[in-house]
Scaffold this motif. Structure first.
Motif, PDB file in Angstrom:
ATOM      1  N   SER A  20       0.832  -1.203   0.000  1.00  0.00           N
ATOM      2  CA  SER A  20       0.000   0.000   0.000  1.00  0.00           C
ATOM      3  C   SER A  20       0.867   1.254   0.000  1.00  0.00           C
ATOM      4  N   TRP A  21       1.991   1.215   0.702  1.00  0.00           N
ATOM      5  CA  TRP A  21       2.890   2.361   0.703  1.00  0.00           C
ATOM      6  C   TRP A  21       3.502   2.536  -0.683  1.00  0.00           C
ATOM      7  N   LEU A  22       3.915   1.430  -1.298  1.00  0.00           N
ATOM      8  CA  LEU A  22       4.487   1.506  -2.638  1.00  0.00           C
ATOM      9  C   LEU A  22       3.452   1.977  -3.651  1.00  0.00           C
ATOM     10  N   ALA A  23       2.230   1.543  -3.500  1.00  0.00           N
ATOM     11  CA  ALA A  23       1.168   1.987  -4.404  1.00  0.00           C
ATOM     12  C   ALA A  23       0.940   3.487  -4.259  1.00  0.00           C
ATOM     13  N   ALA A  24       0.964   3.987  -3.027  1.00  0.00           N
ATOM     14  CA  ALA A  24       0.790   5.426  -2.799  1.00  0.00           C
ATOM     15  C   ALA A  24       1.937   6.202  -3.439  1.00  0.00           C
ATOM     16  N   GLN A  25       3.161   5.687  -3.311  1.00  0.00           N
ATOM     17  CA  GLN A  25       4.316   6.329  -3.930  1.00  0.00           C
ATOM     18  C   GLN A  25       4.161   6.323  -5.448  1.00  0.00           C
ATOM     19  N   SER A  26       3.723   5.211  -5.986  1.00  0.00           N
ATOM     20  CA  SER A  26       3.540   5.096  -7.424  1.00  0.00           C
ATOM     21  C   SER A  26       2.442   6.042  -7.915  1.00  0.00           C
ATOM     22  N   ASP A  27       1.349   6.136  -7.150  1.00  0.00           N
ATOM     23  CA  ASP A  27       0.264   7.056  -7.505  1.00  0.00           C
ATOM     24  C   ASP A  27       0.761   8.493  -7.509  1.00  0.00           C
ATOM     25  N   ALA A  28       1.535   8.858  -6.497  1.00  0.00           N
ATOM     26  CA  ALA A  28       2.059  10.220  -6.402  1.00  0.00           C
ATOM     27  C   ALA A  28       3.003  10.509  -7.566  1.00  0.00           C
ATOM     28  N   ALA A  29       3.846   9.547  -7.903  1.00  0.00           N
ATOM     29  CA  ALA A  29       4.771   9.724  -9.022  1.00  0.00           C
ATOM     30  C   ALA A  29       4.009   9.880 -10.335  1.00  0.00           C
ATOM     31  N   SER A  30       2.969   9.079 -10.520  1.00  0.00           N
ATOM     32  CA  SER A  30       2.152   9.179 -11.737  1.00  0.00           C
ATOM     33  C   SER A  30       1.431  10.516 -11.804  1.00  0.00           C
ATOM     34  N   LEU A  31       0.931  10.956 -10.677  1.00  0.00           N
ATOM     35  CA  LEU A  31       0.244  12.240 -10.603  1.00  0.00           C
ATOM     36  C   LEU A  31       1.208  13.382 -10.926  1.00  0.00           C
ATOM     37  N   PHE A  32       2.400  13.319 -10.348  1.00  0.00           N
ATOM     38  CA  PHE A  32       3.420  14.337 -10.615  1.00  0.00           C
ATOM     39  C   PHE A  32       3.771  14.336 -12.098  1.00  0.00           C
ATOM     40  N   LYS A  33       3.919  13.150 -12.647  1.00  0.00           N
ATOM     41  CA  LYS A  33       4.280  13.030 -14.064  1.00  0.00           C
ATOM     42  C   LYS A  33       3.190  13.625 -14.956  1.00  0.00           C
ATOM     43  N   SER A  34       1.939  13.393 -14.613  1.00  0.00           N
ATOM     44  CA  SER A  34       0.854  13.861 -15.474  1.00  0.00           C
ATOM     45  C   SER A  34       0.525  15.344 -15.302  1.00  0.00           C
ATOM     46  N   LYS A  35       0.801  15.903 -14.138  1.00  0.00           N
ATOM     47  CA  LYS A  35       0.392  17.286 -13.878  1.00  0.00           C
ATOM     48  C   LYS A  35       1.547  18.283 -13.748  1.00  0.00           C
ATOM     49  N   CYS A  36       2.722  17.819 -13.400  1.00  0.00           N
ATOM     50  CA  CYS A  36       3.785  18.751 -13.002  1.00  0.00           C
ATOM     51  C   CYS A  36       5.051  18.706 -13.857  1.00  0.00           C
ATOM     52  N   VAL A  37       5.330  17.550 -14.456  1.00  0.00           N
ATOM     53  CA  VAL A  37       6.603  17.338 -15.154  1.00  0.00           C
ATOM     54  C   VAL A  37       6.820  18.304 -16.312  1.00  0.00           C
ATOM     55  N   LEU A  38       5.772  18.664 -17.001  1.00  0.00           N
ATOM     56  CA  LEU A  38       5.923  19.542 -18.159  1.00  0.00           C
ATOM     57  C   LEU A  38       6.706  20.804 -17.795  1.00  0.00           C
ATOM     58  N   CYS A  39       6.415  21.371 -16.659  1.00  0.00           N
ATOM     59  CA  CYS A  39       7.099  22.594 -16.236  1.00  0.00           C
ATOM     60  C   CYS A  39       8.217  22.353 -15.220  1.00  0.00           C
ATOM     61  N   SER A  48      13.222  22.134 -17.680  1.00  0.00           N
ATOM     62  CA  SER A  48      12.556  21.611 -18.878  1.00  0.00           C
ATOM     63  C   SER A  48      12.337  22.811 -19.792  1.00  0.00           C
ATOM     64  N   PRO A  49      12.100  22.603 -21.064  1.00  0.00           N
ATOM     65  CA  PRO A  49      11.872  23.754 -21.950  1.00  0.00           C
ATOM     66  C   PRO A  49      10.757  24.682 -21.436  1.00  0.00           C
ATOM     67  N   SER A  50       9.633  24.105 -21.054  1.00  0.00           N
ATOM     68  CA  SER A  50       8.531  24.922 -20.535  1.00  0.00           C
ATOM     69  C   SER A  50       8.918  25.571 -19.215  1.00  0.00           C
ATOM     70  N   GLY A  51       9.562  24.790 -18.362  1.00  0.00           N
ATOM     71  CA  GLY A  51       9.977  25.307 -17.058  1.00  0.00           C
ATOM     72  C   GLY A  51      10.932  26.476 -17.173  1.00  0.00           C
ATOM     73  N   LYS A  52      11.878  26.371 -18.090  1.00  0.00           N
ATOM     74  CA  LYS A  52      12.816  27.473 -18.303  1.00  0.00           C
ATOM     75  C   LYS A  52      12.093  28.707 -18.820  1.00  0.00           C
ATOM     76  N   ALA A  53      11.188  28.506 -19.770  1.00  0.00           N
ATOM     77  CA  ALA A  53      10.454  29.637 -20.344  1.00  0.00           C
ATOM     78  C   ALA A  53       9.577  30.323 -19.298  1.00  0.00           C
ATOM     79  N   LEU A  54       8.993  29.528 -18.405  1.00  0.00           N
ATOM     80  CA  LEU A  54       8.092  30.073 -17.382  1.00  0.00           C
ATOM     81  C   LEU A  54       8.802  30.402 -16.068  1.00  0.00           C
ATOM     82  N   LYS A  55      10.093  30.099 -16.015  1.00  0.00           N
ATOM     83  CA  LYS A  55      10.879  30.287 -14.792  1.00  0.00           C
ATOM     84  C   LYS A  55      10.245  29.532 -13.632  1.00  0.00           C
ATOM     85  N   ALA A  56       9.951  28.259 -13.881  1.00  0.00           N
ATOM     86  CA  ALA A  56       9.342  27.398 -12.865  1.00  0.00           C
ATOM     87  C   ALA A  56      10.292  27.214 -11.689  1.00  0.00           C
TER      88      ALA A  56
END
Length: 108
Positions: A20-39, A48-56
């Motif tokens: 269950s702990w590993l699943a929670a970690q995996s869920d968080a990583a997937s969530l980060f990947k889908s919502k946050c990685v771009l910037c 990242s290209p977007s992050g640099k442009a937006l000064k993330a």
């Protein structure tokens, strides 16, 4: 005999808690990947290209890491500057998972 029972108890405990702990970690990583990685990039650096442009923000930075869970959750929920708000797209549990994941980024 006591050592055998303890060993069996530890095996039973880790087989129920760890997945269950590993699943929670995996869920968080997937969530980060889908919502946050771009910037923020996979490592949270903002390199990242977007992050640099937006000064993330570098999520691993001391500035970000010293923020409380409530402060990070507020930024994720309401957005800030060029970062969009995710309060309508994520539930409270998902936001809490992201907050925990952000704190883990500095440890990697």
């Amino acid at each position: 005999m006591n050592a055998v029972l303890r060993c069996l108890w530890m095996i039973a405990l880790t087989s129920t808690v760890c997945p269950s702990w590993l699943a929670a970690q995996s869920d968080a990583a997937s969530l980060f990947k889908s919502k946050c990685v771009l910037c923020h990039a996979p490592d949270g650096s903002g390199n990242s290209p977007s992050g640099k442009a937006l000064k993330a923000k570098d999520l691993r930075s001391e500035e970000t890491q010293k923020k409380s869970d409530a402060e990070l959750a507020q930024v994720i929920t309401q957005g800030r500057n060029k970062m969009p708000a995710f309060g309508q797209k994520l539930n409270l549990g998902q936001i809490q998972q992201l907050v925990a994941y952000i704190h883990e980024l500095a440890k990697k």
